[in-house]
Design an enzyme around this catalytic site. Structure first.
Site, PDB file in Angstrom:
ATOM      1  N   HIS A 154      54.173  60.094 -35.383  1.00 19.64           N
ATOM      2  CA  HIS A 154      53.103  60.223 -34.524  1.00 19.64           C
ATOM      3  C   HIS A 154      51.720  59.675 -35.110  1.00 19.64           C
ATOM      4  CE1 HIS A 154      50.826  62.547 -31.651  1.00 19.64           C
ATOM      5  NE2 HIS A 154      51.034  63.962 -31.937  1.00 19.64           N
ATOM      6  N   HIS A 157      46.852  60.983 -30.455  1.00 19.58           N
ATOM      7  CA  HIS A 157      46.188  62.411 -30.161  1.00 19.58           C
ATOM      8  C   HIS A 157      45.260  62.511 -31.170  1.00 19.58           C
ATOM      9  CE1 HIS A 157      49.992  63.304 -27.534  1.00 19.58           C
ATOM     10  NE2 HIS A 157      48.952  62.332 -27.084  1.00 19.58           N
ATOM     11  N   TYR A 159      45.332  62.307 -34.376  1.00 17.28           N
ATOM     12  CA  TYR A 159      45.652  63.065 -35.826  1.00 17.28           C
ATOM     13  C   TYR A 159      45.569  61.752 -36.845  1.00 17.28           C
ATOM     14  CZ  TYR A 159      47.233  67.028 -32.816  1.00 17.28           C
ATOM     15  OH  TYR A 159      47.197  67.625 -32.155  1.00 17.28           O
TER      16      TYR A 159
END
Length: 335
Positions: A154, A157, A159
């Site tokens: 990931h 977004h 992060y």
């Protein structure tokens, strides 16, 4: 989609039934929610984690059931960075204090996500960065031991990895900040570490935010260049989302609003892409695939609304080839 239903990172029967029902419902691939590679990498105290070998046992039960339903179990490895230590959505989605069970967050630079946050995140030093890379490596080992068949890093977004990518929150002046090559360094190091533990014959995805939707931020052209490098490094699919790194973003939300990002990355980087974002109908998804705009379509909120989305869409597209669970054959939808 995060379920905010774990304790100390451990999955439980909610996660088994939640993920398993999507497998029963005809999904081809089920990617587990953002699963933290360290306790401080959780978005909330209730996030799933994979920083402990003891987490593996329940995950093996989940992946076994998903596989029995002829679906592929996948996992998304994540570190929330400065967006960590927040309460669940139904508890206000607010920054937690240390007294409330929160923790001091980390980031590439001591830049707050919201101006009114009491404390800025701690800037990661060399040892901190080394730990993050090692945490992703060990998480990949555990994911393989737990029998996941797809691993997704990931990097979207807002992060931690996205925070390094974006000049809006990465103000570093060392080898991890400034130039494009420096800002992507952490992701490439995480990728190389993960590859030492993840088999070459199993798919490796990376989720990116194709654009920050904010002036001076990460943008589509950089996403294309990054995707070229990720392809060279052995990544199979770029999962193309967008936004999330700054609170002042301006996102033109609407059906298919992120599909052009997937299409551009696919065309210019010559890599398989996944499309996401307000894709809610069978024909809409089918058109994205048949027109070559993306190679995969991922469903999040729509899959929450309908756990049997695969069977529903097969019916909508009049696909007689779909195999229903034998337990449900008598209820098979017919016009």
């Amino acid at each position: 989609m995060c379920q905010y239903s774990a304790e100390d990172g451990f999955a439980n029967d909610w996660h088994l039934v939640h993920l398993g029902s999507r497998a029963v419902g005809g999904a081809g691939l089920i990617i587990q929610e953002a699963t933290a590679v360290s306790p401080e990498g959780r978005i909330s105290p209730e996030d799933l984690g994979i920083w402990n070998d003891e987490h593996i046992e329940k995950y093996k039960q989940i992946t076994s059931f998903i596989t029995q339903q002829n679906a592929f179990p996948g996992i998304q490895l994540a570190h929330a960075g400065r967006k960590a230590s927040t309460s669940s959505p139904w508890q206000g989605n607010r920054k937690l204090t240390l007294e409330e069970g929160g923790w001091r967050t980390v980031a590439p630079s001591p830049e707050r996500y919201h101006d009114d946050e009491a404390l800025p995140p701690l800037e990661l030093d060399a040892e901190g960065i080394k730990k993050v890379v090692g945490d992703f490596k060990q998480a990949a080992r555990r994911a393989h031991e737990a029998c996941y068949k797809v691993l997704e890093i990931h990097a979207a977004h807002g992060y931690l990895i996205h925070q390094f990518l974006s000049p809006l929150c990465n103000k570093r002046t060392d080898e991890y900040g400034g130039s494009f090559e420096n800002r992507i360094r952490l992701l490439l190091e995480v990728l190389e570490a993960v590859k030492t533990e993840w088999p070459n014959d199993l798919p490796l995805f990376v989720r990116i935010s194709g654009t920050d939707w904010a002036e001076g931020g990460w943008h589509e052209a950089e996403s294309v260049e990054l995707s070229k490098k990720l392809k060279e490094s052995g990544v199979d699919v770029i999962d193309c989302s967008s936004g999330g790194v700054v609170s002042h973003q301006k996102i033109p939300v609407g059906p298919n609003y992120q599909v052009p990002i997937a299409e551009r990355v696919k065309r210019e980087a010559q890599i398989c892409t996944g499309a996401v974002g307000l894709i809610t109908e069978a024909k809409q998804a089918e058109d994205i695939i048949s027109s070559g705009q993306a190679d995969l379509v991922f469903f999040a909120r729509e899959a929450l609304r309908d756990p049997y989305i695969g069977l529903t869409f097969a019916h909508d597209l009049q696909n007689s080839q779909v195999v229903w669970p034998k337990q449900y054959e008598r209820a098979k939808l017919e016009d």
